[in-house]
Design an enzyme around this catalytic site. Structure first.
Site, PDB file in Angstrom:
ATOM      1  N   ARG A 154       0.868  -1.173   0.000  1.00 42.39           N
ATOM      2  CA  ARG A 154       0.000   0.000   0.000  1.00 42.39           C
ATOM      3  C   ARG A 154       0.907   1.225   0.000  1.00 42.39           C
ATOM      4  O   ARG A 154       2.053   1.167   0.457  1.00 42.39           O
ATOM      5  CB  ARG A 154      -0.900   0.008   1.235  1.00 42.39           C
ATOM      6  N   HIS A 212      -2.732   2.807  -6.048  1.00 44.71           N
ATOM      7  CA  HIS A 212      -3.243   1.564  -5.451  1.00 44.71           C
ATOM      8  C   HIS A 212      -3.522   0.516  -6.525  1.00 44.71           C
ATOM      9  O   HIS A 212      -3.481  -0.688  -6.251  1.00 44.71           O
ATOM     10  CB  HIS A 212      -4.507   1.852  -4.646  1.00 44.71           C
ATOM     11  N   HIS A 251      -3.658  -9.601   3.571  1.00 45.09           N
ATOM     12  CA  HIS A 251      -5.102  -9.686   3.784  1.00 45.09           C
ATOM     13  C   HIS A 251      -5.400 -10.586   4.990  1.00 45.09           C
ATOM     14  O   HIS A 251      -4.819 -11.667   5.119  1.00 45.09           O
ATOM     15  CB  HIS A 251      -5.804 -10.260   2.559  1.00 45.09           C
ATOM     16  N   TYR A 311      -9.515 -11.368  -6.761  1.00 43.34           N
ATOM     17  CA  TYR A 311      -8.598 -11.295  -7.896  1.00 43.34           C
ATOM     18  C   TYR A 311      -8.799 -12.444  -8.872  1.00 43.34           C
ATOM     19  O   TYR A 311      -8.441 -12.330 -10.047  1.00 43.34           O
ATOM     20  CB  TYR A 311      -7.147 -11.233  -7.414  1.00 43.34           C
TER      21      TYR A 311
END
Length: 320
Positions: free
Chosen positions: A168, A261, A287, A296
């Site tokens: 991030r 991002h 995560h 995804y």
């Protein structure tokens, strides 16, 4: 207290004191980010202001203990009427429930009424990664549109960390002079959301980008200070990186979804397309739940279906 005055005060003193204790617990024990705490308190205050109008005076803890499911439905309906979207409503309800569970743990209320409310259904949206070719162009300092070479190198190093390590932007900017990935660095220890720690491998190209930035930077990052610096030598503001990305995507003709991002999304999507294991990608992204990472797989499926549709003789994208 008049109605006009009551609108300025969202709760009685016992509720305000409990809110302070609740936020302290969220910050210290659950280590929620400051922005999350601000959002939770804002959403809770909106609910308390609704109750103030509903009850005719600011609520006390005894009033919160007497709430029924209909009170929560009324609040959500009022927020929806004011234009709040489902995601905002769900976050608001989550904050309210968290506070009521905190009071329940103290033996002051029963949180069952709020738990009986189903959060609004969320619209399904898929991450929008950029293509591998566009990602490589975006992280190339030589293709930058910055006038200062060291600024171009700095931005390229930040973006390379996002795409090369799946970080991030806040995680990239939290690196220090001491933790900078230099030539020979094989891995980085990152503290992400919720204080979750993970180890991510570092590609040589990431180290090269950081080394190139440090070689040109007119400021010397302190060992315990931020690695990435602004033009005046202070910590780099993430907004500067976002603006640089916006300039680049306009020049390259990329959509508005091509944000910093999106490079993290690209990291995950391209690993998955290359045969990466979903559990491994979950760990690399930090995560907490595999279900977050599974989105995804839908991105990759959508990409394959789109390519099939364009390439197949009977696809909608081909002339019949």
């Amino acid at each position: 207290m008049s109605n006009a005055d009551s609108l300025l005060v969202s709760a009685k003193a016992d509720v305000n004191a409990a809110i302070g204790d609740w936020l302290d617990q969220l910050g210290s024990e659950r280590r929620l980010a400051d922005k999350t705490l601000v959002a939770y308190e804002r959403d809770l205050r909106q609910f308390l202001r609704f109750l103030t109008m509903h009850l005719g005076e600011p609520p006390a803890i005894a009033d919160l203990a007497a709430l029924k499911p209909a009170d929560f439905r009324g609040f959500l309906a009022a927020r929806r009427k004011a234009g709040a979207e489902s995601r905002t409503l769900a976050r608001g309800l989550a904050g309210i429930r968290s506070f009521l569970r905190f009071l329940e743990a103290r033996g002051q209320v029963n949180a069952a009424a709020s738990a009986a409310i189903r959060p609004p259904r969320q619209p399904k949206s898929l991450p929008k990664p950029v293509s591998a070719g566009d990602a490589m162009t975006l992280v190339d300092a030589d293709a930058s549109f910055e006038e200062e070479p060291w600024v171009a190198a700095r931005n390229a190093a930040v973006l390379t960390l996002l795409y090369g390590c799946g970080l991030r932007i806040s995680e990239a900017l939290s690196l220090t002079g001491k933790t900078a990935p230099r030539r020979g660095t094989r891995s980085l220890r990152i503290v992400g959301k919720g204080g979750r720690e993970r180890v991510v491998p570092v590609l040589p190209v990431v180290c090269d980008a950081v080394d190139a930035y440090l070689a040109l930077c007119p400021h010397v990052p302190a060992a315990e200070g931020p690695l990435f610096l602004g033009v005046r030598g202070g910590p780099l503001n993430p907004r500067i990186v976002q603006l640089a990305m916006a300039r680049a995507r306009r020049a390259l003709g990329l959509p508005d979804s091509a944000t910093p991002h999106a490079l993290r999304h690209s990291f995950a999507t391209h690993l998955l397309a290359g045969g990466g294991d979903l559990r491994t990608i979950q760990e690399l992204l930090g995560h907490a739940s595999l279900s977050t990472t599974q989105i995804y797989t839908e991105v990759d499926t959508a990409r394959l279906l789109d390519a099939y549709d364009k390439a197949h003789p009977r696809g909608a994208g081909r002339s019949q």
